[in-house]
Design a protein around this motif. Structure first.
Motif, PDB file in Angstrom:
ATOM      1  N   LEU A  44      53.008  55.399 -18.537  1.00  0.00           N
ATOM      2  CA  LEU A  44      52.261  54.131 -18.332  1.00  0.00           C
ATOM      3  C   LEU A  44      52.613  53.051 -19.375  1.00  0.00           C
ATOM      4  CD1 LEU A  44      48.636  55.216 -17.404  1.00  0.00           C
ATOM      5  CD2 LEU A  44      50.456  54.653 -15.791  1.00  0.00           C
ATOM      6  N   TYR A  75      47.889  62.347 -13.676  1.00  0.00           N
ATOM      7  CA  TYR A  75      49.146  62.088 -13.658  1.00  0.00           C
ATOM      8  C   TYR A  75      50.153  62.917 -14.284  1.00  0.00           C
ATOM      9  CZ  TYR A  75      48.572  57.087 -11.931  1.00  0.00           C
ATOM     10  OH  TYR A  75      48.594  55.959 -11.262  1.00  0.00           O
ATOM     11  N   VAL A 124      49.450  64.062 -23.154  1.00  0.00           N
ATOM     12  CA  VAL A 124      49.968  62.867 -23.098  1.00  0.00           C
ATOM     13  C   VAL A 124      50.437  62.404 -24.718  1.00  0.00           C
ATOM     14  CG1 VAL A 124      48.011  61.346 -23.230  1.00  0.00           C
ATOM     15  CG2 VAL A 124      49.997  60.538 -21.973  1.00  0.00           C
ATOM     16  N   TYR A 172      45.376  57.396 -16.644  1.00  0.00           N
ATOM     17  CA  TYR A 172      46.153  58.456 -16.843  1.00  0.00           C
ATOM     18  C   TYR A 172      45.564  59.755 -16.318  1.00  0.00           C
ATOM     19  CZ  TYR A 172      49.568  62.019 -18.811  1.00  0.00           C
ATOM     20  OH  TYR A 172      50.301  63.038 -18.838  1.00  0.00           O
ATOM     21  N   ILE A 210      52.044  56.900 -22.810  1.00  0.00           N
ATOM     22  CA  ILE A 210      51.518  55.934 -22.645  1.00  0.00           C
ATOM     23  C   ILE A 210      51.943  55.002 -23.916  1.00  0.00           C
ATOM     24  CG2 ILE A 210      49.376  54.439 -22.367  1.00  0.00           C
ATOM     25  CD1 ILE A 210      47.958  57.286 -21.308  1.00  0.00           C
ATOM     26  N   SER A 222      44.098  52.675 -20.277  1.00  0.00           N
ATOM     27  CA  SER A 222      45.517  53.270 -19.783  1.00  0.00           C
ATOM     28  C   SER A 222      45.238  54.621 -19.751  1.00  0.00           C
ATOM     29  CB  SER A 222      46.613  52.812 -20.267  1.00  0.00           C
ATOM     30  OG  SER A 222      46.933  51.506 -19.926  1.00  0.00           O
ATOM     31  N   LYS A 258      54.226  54.296 -14.126  1.00  0.00           N
ATOM     32  CA  LYS A 258      53.679  55.033 -12.806  1.00  0.00           C
ATOM     33  C   LYS A 258      54.767  56.148 -12.353  1.00  0.00           C
ATOM     34  CE  LYS A 258      49.746  51.989 -11.889  1.00  0.00           C
ATOM     35  NZ  LYS A 258      48.717  51.486 -10.932  1.00  0.00           N
TER      36      LYS A 258
END
Length: 259
Positions: free
Chosen positions: A208, A230, A165, A225, A190, A221, A204
């Protein structure tokens, strides 16, 4: 230029992040001499209309950067960067400047367990000492990996391919070119809810949104995740979104606007 030549400006920021007393008069002078504007976020549009209420403009989302090459296998990228294959990998990418909130991310990282590692990749603007001090006192310093030299286009795929991420812990923003790179590699984001960042990141669905610019909220957060796995779901939706958010579409709309 000849007065018969139309002048159109693509605005990334209307005013600089680091404010100076001469920003407003110089920017107003530039805007006055320009015929039309392309803006890529509502935040930038608001700034434009504040300084030039009658501005002619078109609003187009920032296209996906597509010149960095293809994504590579995550395992291979992690190996090349000499990182731990068994840890969840967070990425902070881009020029390191005060408003980007790296200090918040370092504090948020401290609140996570030992199953995470953090990549900080990008050249430093200004003083890195305040970040280095946080790293030095961190209990998780060994899991923070610094790549703060110039990063060439050829190296960019390594960082986005190795990561699970991308984190944008910004304290202020208009929009970010980092989202356009991350989207190219279908890497979810994020981000804090500042400026126009949330306009291209759907909560979502493709990433995020952290409602509060705060290390505890960023940390929560990040946990959410990974607890919900996700990555694959968000990546798939980013891939679909990328098909319409292309440079071809951007160019077509720009040419239509210029007529």
């Amino acid at each position: 230029l000849n007065k018969n030549i139309k002048q159109i400006a693509i605005l990334h920021n209307v005013t600089p992040h680091e404010k100076k007393f001469f920003d407003k008069p110089f920017t107003s002078f530039f805007l006055k001499k320009t015929d039309g504007f392309v803006v890529m976020s509502d935040s930038v549009l608001k700034d434009l209309l504040t300084l030039k209420p009658n501005a002619k403009y078109i609003r187009i989302d920032h296209p996906v950067y597509n010149h960095f090459g293809e994504k590579i296998e995550q395992e291979k990228a992690i190996s090349q960067l000499k990182l731990d294959q068994n840890k969840k990998t967070l990425l902070f990418f881009g020029f390191i400047r005060g408003y980007k909130g790296l200090d918040l991310l370092l504090k948020a990282f401290e609140l996570l367990d030992n199953s995470y590692q953090l990549i900080i990749a990008g050249e430093v603007y200004g003083d890195f000492n305040k970040y280095q001090e946080l790293i030095d006192i961190s209990k998780k310093g060994n899991d923070i990996h610094l790549f703060t030299d110039y990063i060439s286009d050829e190296e960019v795929p390594l960082f986005f391919s190795a990561s699970d991420v991308c984190i944008l812990p910004y304290k202020s923003a208009t929009q970010s070119g980092i989202t356009a790179i991350s989207n190219h590699f279908c890497l979810p984001i994020i981000t804090t809810d500042v400026g126009g960042l949330k306009e291209t990141i759907h909560h979502k669905e493709t990433g995020l949104i952290v409602n509060k610019v705060d290390e505890a909220e960023i940390s929560l957060s990040i946990k959410e995740y990974f607890e919900n796995n996700y990555k694959s779901e968000f990546s798939e939706k980013i891939s679909i979104q990328n098909k319409t958010n292309s440079w071809d579409n951007f160019a077509k709309k720009l040419l239509e606007f210029s007529k």
